[in-house]
Design a protein around this motif. Structure first.
Motif, PDB file in Angstrom:
ATOM      1  N   LEU A  90      -7.408  31.714 -41.484  1.00 48.71           N
ATOM      2  CA  LEU A  90      -7.782  31.644 -40.068  1.00 48.71           C
ATOM      3  C   LEU A  90      -8.480  30.326 -39.747  1.00 48.71           C
ATOM      4  N   HIS A  91      -9.317  29.887 -40.669  1.00 48.58           N
ATOM      5  CA  HIS A  91     -10.001  28.611 -40.464  1.00 48.58           C
ATOM      6  C   HIS A  91      -8.979  27.467 -40.396  1.00 48.58           C
ATOM      7  N   SER A  92      -8.026  27.470 -41.300  1.00 50.12           N
ATOM      8  CA  SER A  92      -6.974  26.443 -41.289  1.00 50.12           C
ATOM      9  C   SER A  92      -6.144  26.532 -40.012  1.00 50.12           C
ATOM     10  N   PHE A  93      -5.794  27.751 -39.630  1.00 49.49           N
ATOM     11  CA  PHE A  93      -5.008  27.958 -38.415  1.00 49.49           C
ATOM     12  C   PHE A  93      -5.766  27.457 -37.185  1.00 49.49           C
ATOM     13  N   THR A  94      -7.050  27.753 -37.118  1.00 45.90           N
ATOM     14  CA  THR A  94      -7.871  27.301 -35.999  1.00 45.90           C
ATOM     15  C   THR A  94      -7.918  25.777 -35.961  1.00 45.90           C
ATOM     16  N   GLY A  95      -8.059  25.167 -37.117  1.00 44.37           N
ATOM     17  CA  GLY A  95      -8.069  23.704 -37.177  1.00 44.37           C
ATOM     18  C   GLY A  95      -6.755  23.116 -36.685  1.00 44.37           C
ATOM     19  N   VAL A  96      -5.650  23.712 -37.115  1.00 39.07           N
ATOM     20  CA  VAL A  96      -4.334  23.231 -36.683  1.00 39.07           C
ATOM     21  C   VAL A  96      -4.175  23.413 -35.174  1.00 39.07           C
ATOM     22  N   MET A  97      -4.608  24.575 -34.670  1.00 33.70           N
ATOM     23  CA  MET A  97      -4.507  24.828 -33.230  1.00 33.70           C
ATOM     24  C   MET A  97      -5.357  23.833 -32.440  1.00 33.70           C
ATOM     25  N   LYS A  98      -6.536  23.530 -32.962  1.00 37.07           N
ATOM     26  CA  LYS A  98      -7.408  22.564 -32.293  1.00 37.07           C
ATOM     27  C   LYS A  98      -6.735  21.192 -32.262  1.00 37.07           C
ATOM     28  N   GLU A  99      -6.199  20.791 -33.406  1.00 34.88           N
ATOM     29  CA  GLU A  99      -5.525  19.490 -33.462  1.00 34.88           C
ATOM     30  C   GLU A  99      -4.323  19.459 -32.523  1.00 34.88           C
ATOM     31  N   ALA A 101      -3.991  21.257 -29.779  1.00 33.14           N
ATOM     32  CA  ALA A 101      -4.500  21.216 -28.409  1.00 33.14           C
ATOM     33  C   ALA A 101      -4.950  19.809 -28.049  1.00 33.14           C
ATOM     34  N   VAL A 102      -5.665  19.159 -28.971  1.00 30.46           N
ATOM     35  CA  VAL A 102      -6.117  17.796 -28.714  1.00 30.46           C
ATOM     36  C   VAL A 102      -4.915  16.870 -28.540  1.00 30.46           C
ATOM     37  N   SER A 103      -3.919  17.041 -29.391  1.00 29.67           N
ATOM     38  CA  SER A 103      -2.706  16.222 -29.289  1.00 29.67           C
ATOM     39  C   SER A 103      -2.004  16.472 -27.958  1.00 29.67           C
ATOM     40  N   LEU A 104      -1.936  17.742 -27.562  1.00 26.32           N
ATOM     41  CA  LEU A 104      -1.302  18.091 -26.295  1.00 26.32           C
ATOM     42  C   LEU A 104      -2.068  17.493 -25.121  1.00 26.32           C
ATOM     43  N   VAL A 105      -3.402  17.590 -25.193  1.00 37.32           N
ATOM     44  CA  VAL A 105      -4.227  17.031 -24.125  1.00 37.32           C
ATOM     45  C   VAL A 105      -4.040  15.526 -24.058  1.00 37.32           C
ATOM     46  N   THR A 106      -4.015  14.899 -25.212  1.00 37.37           N
ATOM     47  CA  THR A 106      -3.821  13.449 -25.240  1.00 37.37           C
ATOM     48  C   THR A 106      -2.462  13.088 -24.646  1.00 37.37           C
ATOM     49  N   THR A 107      -1.449  13.845 -25.028  1.00 33.65           N
ATOM     50  CA  THR A 107      -0.110  13.609 -24.481  1.00 33.65           C
ATOM     51  C   THR A 107      -0.102  13.827 -22.978  1.00 33.65           C
ATOM     52  N   SER A 131      -0.778  18.968 -12.652  1.00 35.06           N
ATOM     53  CA  SER A 131      -2.175  18.558 -12.577  1.00 35.06           C
ATOM     54  C   SER A 131      -3.107  19.726 -12.911  1.00 35.06           C
ATOM     55  N   ALA A 132      -2.804  20.904 -12.400  1.00 31.46           N
ATOM     56  CA  ALA A 132      -3.629  22.092 -12.671  1.00 31.46           C
ATOM     57  C   ALA A 132      -3.584  22.460 -14.146  1.00 31.46           C
ATOM     58  N   ILE A 133      -2.398  22.380 -14.761  1.00 27.08           N
ATOM     59  CA  ILE A 133      -2.265  22.702 -16.193  1.00 27.08           C
ATOM     60  C   ILE A 133      -3.064  21.711 -17.030  1.00 27.08           C
ATOM     61  N   THR A 134      -2.945  20.452 -16.675  1.00 29.40           N
ATOM     62  CA  THR A 134      -3.674  19.423 -17.418  1.00 29.40           C
ATOM     63  C   THR A 134      -5.174  19.635 -17.298  1.00 29.40           C
ATOM     64  N   ASP A 135      -5.657  19.917 -16.084  1.00 35.58           N
ATOM     65  CA  ASP A 135      -7.086  20.170 -15.892  1.00 35.58           C
ATOM     66  C   ASP A 135      -7.544  21.403 -16.677  1.00 35.58           C
ATOM     67  N   GLY A 136      -6.717  22.435 -16.700  1.00 34.79           N
ATOM     68  CA  GLY A 136      -7.069  23.652 -17.465  1.00 34.79           C
ATOM     69  C   GLY A 136      -7.178  23.372 -18.951  1.00 34.79           C
ATOM     70  N   LEU A 138      -7.758  20.412 -20.363  1.00 37.04           N
ATOM     71  CA  LEU A 138      -8.925  19.549 -20.577  1.00 37.04           C
ATOM     72  C   LEU A 138     -10.222  20.356 -20.551  1.00 37.04           C
ATOM     73  N   SER A 139     -10.312  21.283 -19.600  1.00 39.11           N
ATOM     74  CA  SER A 139     -11.509  22.134 -19.525  1.00 39.11           C
ATOM     75  C   SER A 139     -11.638  22.992 -20.772  1.00 39.11           C
ATOM     76  N   SER A 140     -10.521  23.544 -21.255  1.00 40.19           N
ATOM     77  CA  SER A 140     -10.548  24.376 -22.461  1.00 40.19           C
ATOM     78  C   SER A 140     -11.017  23.576 -23.667  1.00 40.19           C
ATOM     79  N   VAL A 141     -10.544  22.338 -23.782  1.00 42.27           N
ATOM     80  CA  VAL A 141     -10.958  21.505 -24.912  1.00 42.27           C
ATOM     81  C   VAL A 141     -12.447  21.189 -24.817  1.00 42.27           C
ATOM     82  N   ARG A 142     -12.936  20.887 -23.605  1.00 38.81           N
ATOM     83  CA  ARG A 142     -14.375  20.602 -23.447  1.00 38.81           C
ATOM     84  C   ARG A 142     -15.217  21.817 -23.828  1.00 38.81           C
ATOM     85  N   ILE A 143     -14.788  22.987 -23.361  1.00 38.78           N
ATOM     86  CA  ILE A 143     -15.519  24.228 -23.691  1.00 38.78           C
ATOM     87  C   ILE A 143     -15.485  24.459 -25.192  1.00 38.78           C
ATOM     88  N   TRP A 144     -14.317  24.252 -25.818  1.00 36.61           N
ATOM     89  CA  TRP A 144     -14.183  24.421 -27.265  1.00 36.61           C
ATOM     90  C   TRP A 144     -15.140  23.511 -28.018  1.00 36.61           C
TER      91      TRP A 144
END
Length: 150
Positions: A90-99, A101-107, A131-136, A138-144
């Motif tokens: 789960l820890h590895s999966f969470t790390g992959v999901m975070k990466e 998400a960050v990659s998706l946000v960057t894209t 625009s709404a999806i991108t803002d959502g 970005l907000s999720s990543v900030r909260i994370w």
């Protein structure tokens, strides 16, 4: 003087008889005490034999219980190892999901910047949905990130 010696012998004899009487009484009391001690020692031997048998049985039961507990604990070792492995996964999966998400946000950010640049250049507006999806995201990543820092 003969009379005096006879009186002394009589007194000594009476004293000896009294002494013997008390000595016999003392010996009778000692005999009764020794008999009571002998009886008590016999009872103690019986009680000690019974107690030692009970103690042996208790030790045997304790050994069996200890073996049983050890066996059950060994069975639980497998469960705890599995839980540990699941936690690591789960820890590895969470790390992959975070990466991801960050990659998706960057894209998305880069696409948004390109769209804004293209829109400014072409004069078109980007769609509100993107625009709404991108803002959502970005907000999720900030909260994370805030949750992870805490």
């Amino acid at each position: 003087m003969d009379l005096f010696i006879q009186i002394i012998i009589a007194v000594i004899t009476v004293a000896f008889v009294i002494l013997m009487f008390f000595l016999i009484q003392t010996i009778k009391a000692l005999t009764a005490t020794l008999e009571e001690v002998r009886s008590t020692v016999g009872e103690l031997r019986t009680d000690v034999s019974q107690i030692s048998g009970d103690v042996k049985e208790m030790i045997h039961n304790t050994n069996e219980m200890t073996r049983d507990v050890r066996t059950k604990l060994r069975s639980l070792d497998v469960v705890f190892a599995t839980v540990h492995d699941i936690g690591q996964t789960l820890h590895s999966f969470t790390g992959v999901m975070k990466e991801t998400a960050v990659s998706l946000v960057t894209t998305m950010k880069s696409k948004q910047h390109r769209e804004v640049y293209d829109n400014e250049a072409t004069g078109h507006r980007s769609s509100k949905v993107t625009s709404a999806i991108t803002d959502g995201i970005l907000s999720s990543v900030r909260i994370w990130r805030k949750l992870k820092q805490q």
